[in-house]
Design a protein around this motif. Sequence first.
Motif, PDB file in Angstrom:
ATOM      1  N   VAL A  76       0.863  -1.180   0.000  1.00  0.00           N
ATOM      2  CA  VAL A  76       0.000   0.000   0.000  1.00  0.00           C
ATOM      3  C   VAL A  76       0.900   1.231   0.000  1.00  0.00           C
ATOM      4  CG1 VAL A  76      -1.689   1.355   1.299  1.00  0.00           C
ATOM      5  CG2 VAL A  76      -1.900  -1.133   1.212  1.00  0.00           C
ATOM      6  N   GLY A  77       0.618   2.149  -0.912  1.00  0.00           N
ATOM      7  CA  GLY A  77       1.384   3.393  -0.952  1.00  0.00           C
ATOM      8  C   GLY A  77       2.849   3.205  -1.268  1.00  0.00           C
ATOM      9  N   ALA A  78       3.162   2.253  -2.141  1.00  0.00           N
ATOM     10  CA  ALA A  78       4.564   2.029  -2.499  1.00  0.00           C
ATOM     11  C   ALA A  78       5.160   3.232  -3.218  1.00  0.00           C
ATOM     12  CB  ALA A  78       4.678   0.778  -3.368  1.00  0.00           C
ATOM     13  N   ASP A  79       4.290   4.113  -3.754  1.00  0.00           N
ATOM     14  CA  ASP A  79       4.749   5.316  -4.445  1.00  0.00           C
ATOM     15  C   ASP A  79       4.962   6.490  -3.503  1.00  0.00           C
ATOM     16  OD1 ASP A  79       2.026   5.503  -3.813  1.00  0.00           O
ATOM     17  OD2 ASP A  79       1.645   6.917  -5.447  1.00  0.00           O
ATOM     18  N   ALA A  80       4.814   6.256  -2.200  1.00  0.00           N
ATOM     19  CA  ALA A  80       4.846   7.350  -1.232  1.00  0.00           C
ATOM     20  C   ALA A  80       6.198   8.048  -1.199  1.00  0.00           C
ATOM     21  CB  ALA A  80       4.503   6.812   0.159  1.00  0.00           C
ATOM     22  N   GLN A  81       6.131   9.372  -1.100  1.00  0.00           N
ATOM     23  CA  GLN A  81       7.352  10.173  -0.933  1.00  0.00           C
ATOM     24  C   GLN A  81       6.995  11.490  -0.250  1.00  0.00           C
ATOM     25  OE1 GLN A  81       9.018  11.568  -4.697  1.00  0.00           O
ATOM     26  NE2 GLN A  81       7.070  11.130  -5.724  1.00  0.00           N
ATOM     27  N   VAL A  82       7.954  12.012   0.469  1.00  0.00           N
ATOM     28  CA  VAL A  82       7.765  13.306   1.125  1.00  0.00           C
ATOM     29  C   VAL A  82       7.922  14.403   0.075  1.00  0.00           C
ATOM     30  CG1 VAL A  82       8.630  14.882   2.881  1.00  0.00           C
ATOM     31  CG2 VAL A  82       8.576  12.416   3.329  1.00  0.00           C
ATOM     32  N   VAL A  83       6.937  15.310   0.020  1.00  0.00           N
ATOM     33  CA  VAL A  83       6.914  16.342  -1.018  1.00  0.00           C
ATOM     34  C   VAL A  83       6.886  17.721  -0.369  1.00  0.00           C
ATOM     35  CG1 VAL A  83       5.611  17.322  -2.945  1.00  0.00           C
ATOM     36  CG2 VAL A  83       5.717  14.840  -2.644  1.00  0.00           C
ATOM     37  N   GLY A  84       7.724  18.640  -0.860  1.00  0.00           N
ATOM     38  CA  GLY A  84       7.697  20.017  -0.389  1.00  0.00           C
ATOM     39  C   GLY A  84       8.218  20.199   1.016  1.00  0.00           C
ATOM     40  N   ARG A  85       9.028  19.296   1.480  1.00  0.00           N
ATOM     41  CA  ARG A  85       9.542  19.357   2.849  1.00  0.00           C
ATOM     42  C   ARG A  85      10.596  20.437   2.969  1.00  0.00           C
ATOM     43  NH1 ARG A  85      10.948  19.506   7.588  1.00  0.00           N
ATOM     44  NH2 ARG A  85      11.411  17.702   8.918  1.00  0.00           N
ATOM     45  N   LYS A 110      -6.788  -7.024   6.533  1.00  0.00           N
ATOM     46  CA  LYS A 110      -5.877  -7.998   7.125  1.00  0.00           C
ATOM     47  C   LYS A 110      -4.692  -8.300   6.214  1.00  0.00           C
ATOM     48  CE  LYS A 110      -5.616 -12.803   8.649  1.00  0.00           C
ATOM     49  NZ  LYS A 110      -6.348 -14.083   8.780  1.00  0.00           N
ATOM     50  N   HIS A 111      -4.933  -8.331   4.915  1.00  0.00           N
ATOM     51  CA  HIS A 111      -3.891  -8.749   3.974  1.00  0.00           C
ATOM     52  C   HIS A 111      -3.261  -7.563   3.233  1.00  0.00           C
ATOM     53  CE1 HIS A 111      -4.746 -12.911   4.765  1.00  0.00           C
ATOM     54  NE2 HIS A 111      -6.015 -12.750   4.456  1.00  0.00           N
ATOM     55  N   SER A 112      -3.430  -6.356   3.775  1.00  0.00           N
ATOM     56  CA  SER A 112      -2.817  -5.174   3.164  1.00  0.00           C
ATOM     57  C   SER A 112      -1.903  -4.487   4.151  1.00  0.00           C
ATOM     58  CB  SER A 112      -3.903  -4.189   2.693  1.00  0.00           C
ATOM     59  OG  SER A 112      -4.749  -4.768   1.735  1.00  0.00           O
ATOM     60  N   GLN A 113      -0.942  -3.769   3.624  1.00  0.00           N
ATOM     61  CA  GLN A 113      -0.049  -2.989   4.479  1.00  0.00           C
ATOM     62  C   GLN A 113      -0.810  -1.820   5.099  1.00  0.00           C
ATOM     63  OE1 GLN A 113       3.266  -1.932   1.917  1.00  0.00           O
ATOM     64  NE2 GLN A 113       4.367  -3.808   2.446  1.00  0.00           N
ATOM     65  N   SER A 114      -0.225  -1.249   6.153  1.00  0.00           N
ATOM     66  CA  SER A 114      -0.896  -0.216   6.929  1.00  0.00           C
ATOM     67  C   SER A 114      -0.285   1.160   6.697  1.00  0.00           C
ATOM     68  CB  SER A 114      -0.792  -0.567   8.422  1.00  0.00           C
ATOM     69  OG  SER A 114       0.539  -0.342   8.878  1.00  0.00           O
ATOM     70  N   LEU A 115      -0.827   2.126   7.403  1.00  0.00           N
ATOM     71  CA  LEU A 115      -0.297   3.489   7.392  1.00  0.00           C
ATOM     72  C   LEU A 115       1.200   3.512   7.690  1.00  0.00           C
ATOM     73  CD1 LEU A 115      -0.457   6.623   7.584  1.00  0.00           C
ATOM     74  CD2 LEU A 115      -1.259   6.324   9.929  1.00  0.00           C
ATOM     75  N   LEU A 116       1.628   2.696   8.634  1.00  0.00           N
ATOM     76  CA  LEU A 116       3.049   2.700   9.013  1.00  0.00           C
ATOM     77  C   LEU A 116       3.930   2.236   7.860  1.00  0.00           C
ATOM     78  CD1 LEU A 116       2.926   1.378  12.696  1.00  0.00           C
ATOM     79  CD2 LEU A 116       2.715   3.705  11.821  1.00  0.00           C
ATOM     80  N   ASN A 117       3.432   1.290   7.066  1.00  0.00           N
ATOM     81  CA  ASN A 117       4.201   0.859   5.894  1.00  0.00           C
ATOM     82  C   ASN A 117       4.309   1.967   4.861  1.00  0.00           C
ATOM     83  OD1 ASN A 117       2.502  -1.936   6.713  1.00  0.00           O
ATOM     84  ND2 ASN A 117       4.691  -2.211   6.349  1.00  0.00           N
ATOM     85  N   VAL A 118       3.227   2.734   4.702  1.00  0.00           N
ATOM     86  CA  VAL A 118       3.260   3.856   3.756  1.00  0.00           C
ATOM     87  C   VAL A 118       4.310   4.875   4.198  1.00  0.00           C
ATOM     88  CG1 VAL A 118       1.920   5.688   2.651  1.00  0.00           C
ATOM     89  CG2 VAL A 118       0.818   3.512   3.214  1.00  0.00           C
ATOM     90  N   LEU A 119       4.337   5.170   5.489  1.00  0.00           N
ATOM     91  CA  LEU A 119       5.352   6.090   6.014  1.00  0.00           C
ATOM     92  C   LEU A 119       6.746   5.536   5.776  1.00  0.00           C
ATOM     93  CD1 LEU A 119       3.561   6.943   9.380  1.00  0.00           C
ATOM     94  CD2 LEU A 119       3.850   8.506   7.442  1.00  0.00           C
ATOM     95  N   ASP A 120       6.902   4.240   5.975  1.00  0.00           N
ATOM     96  CA  ASP A 120       8.200   3.597   5.759  1.00  0.00           C
ATOM     97  C   ASP A 120       8.615   3.696   4.295  1.00  0.00           C
ATOM     98  OD1 ASP A 120      10.383   1.820   6.806  1.00  0.00           O
ATOM     99  OD2 ASP A 120       9.530   0.432   5.326  1.00  0.00           O
ATOM    100  N   HIS A 121       7.658   3.509   3.381  1.00  0.00           N
ATOM    101  CA  HIS A 121       7.960   3.654   1.950  1.00  0.00           C
ATOM    102  C   HIS A 121       8.467   5.066   1.655  1.00  0.00           C
ATOM    103  CE1 HIS A 121       6.331  -0.224   1.295  1.00  0.00           C
ATOM    104  NE2 HIS A 121       5.049   0.099   1.267  1.00  0.00           N
ATOM    105  N   ALA A 122       7.952   6.052   2.392  1.00  0.00           N
ATOM    106  CA  ALA A 122       8.333   7.450   2.157  1.00  0.00           C
ATOM    107  C   ALA A 122       9.655   7.819   2.846  1.00  0.00           C
ATOM    108  CB  ALA A 122       7.224   8.380   2.634  1.00  0.00           C
ATOM    109  N   GLY A 123      10.248   6.876   3.568  1.00  0.00           N
ATOM    110  CA  GLY A 123      11.518   7.138   4.236  1.00  0.00           C
ATOM    111  C   GLY A 123      11.383   7.689   5.632  1.00  0.00           C
TER     112      GLY A 123
END
Length: 554
Positions: free
Chosen positions: A229-238, A312-325
């Motif tokens: 979930v959210g494998a495309d996540a990235q921090v933008v405009g930081r 149950k079988h999907s990644q969570s918010l924390l995984n999305v944050l992890d994808h974003a670094g």
Amino acid sequence: MSAVSLPLTRVRAWPASRPQISVEMLALLVSVFFSMACNGAFWHAYAETGGLQAAAGWRTAISLFVAMTGLNLLLLCTVLNRWTAKPLLTVLLLVTAFAVYYMNQYTVYLDPDMIRNVLHTDARESAELLTRGLVLPVVLYAAIPIALVWRVRLQCLTPGRALLRRLATMLVAAVVTVGALLVSFQDISSLMRNHTEIRHLITPGNYLASLARVAGADGKGASQARLPVGADAQVVGRNAGKPRLLVIVVGETVRAQNWGLNGYSRQTTPELARRDVLNFPDVTACGSSTEVSLPCMFSAQGRHSYDKQAIKHSQSLLNVLDHAGIATFWRDNQGGCKGVCEGLSFESVADARVPELCDGEGCLDNVLLHGLQQKIDLNDRDQVVVLHQLGNHGPSYYRRYPAQFRQFTPTCETPQLGKCSQDEIVNAYDNAITYTDHFLAGVIDQLASDTGRDTAMIYLSDHGESLGEHNLYLHGVPYQIAPATQLKVPMVMWLSPGLVADRGIDLRCMRQQSARPASHDNLFSSVLGLMQVRTDVYDPRQDLFADCTGPAGA
């Protein structure tokens, strides 16, 4: 006859004095016992619907009794034989005795979600529920019936005769069951359609059916990797400023109705009232139990697109944050993260050895702050830390706070809530909230003192609690009929001045936002928005900060 031979004669006669019956008759007797003695919660719920107020209602009740007995008999006839009957009935009667106790004591509905709660309850939580109040129900519903089951002798028939008798018994049971249902078909179908939850009170069918559903659902894809979930996540405009630290505190079993900041008659949140926090008084939980709410609140689906298996079988918010670094860390004083932090940094402090906070049977929530700053300082990136409280976990509310927080008295000092008045239960519960208030104030103070980071806290309870209203206790009532006491929860935010400035957050706008209805569904996108994470799964409509963030927030 000699004095010695008389006792010997009696000993030889003992087996002959034991009644001999068929397996089918034993199954029928146990089925009648289940329908008559073990379904008090169901019959009470049926009476509450008004079903017994007319003659037709009594006819329906008789039909239900016959149908329940017939279905139980059919079930038992499929699994019992001369060798397995007594062992299986022993287990079934014992489990049913426990089910009857908790259903009668706390008005528990044994649906699949509740069965998951039971299966995932750790030893410490289970021990609190094993009280002296169990003794009498276990004797009445298990020990005595089990003794009678083992007292009888089972007839020994040839395989052919045994098969014919079994088939005949099942045929008669099926015909009688169908006939009973047809006699009151309209009333029974109306009852089950308008009160769907009532089927979860029919014992032992409720826990057997729910257990089968849980086993089937949880077994399916058990080894399946979680969908990204959210494998495309990235921090933008930081902005190239200080690193950010967000602490998400997941509360346990705190209901909005007893939250001081929400206008409760008691000030149960005095320390938060003295801090500049954003309080959300109208927040709805994803579910009425941790097993449902915790995965749901950290999921992209939420309650608005609720799908248990997808969550149950999907990644969570924390995984999305992890994808974003963004670094994540889950610290737990309860029963785990329910899969939310799978594959990420996790630490349980429930068995920590901190004398002033732990007693060998568990730890007070301030243990979550013990040594936390040192762990945070190991990372110089943006971080999201989750603190999972023990909070107001029942029924032992009196064990959730130290003596100095025993402000409201007298208190219920036992997990057997039926032995306490409602006032005593509420007093103990409110004392536990004042300790959560103290804990949250400590979190805020620690974040405020961290001058090297821009910090924030979001507190959100997982679900509420019933404290005896309408004879309901604890939580876990099916979502469709769960009372507001179990679904309305407190939510509080604190934002450091540095983060407010860096993100361009309009606090006046946020205070107006906080007065509007919110839910667990807002957590996912609000955290992503606050941390400036952009991804396809981000939904600006669910981001509580979206309309209140100025140009500095990108």
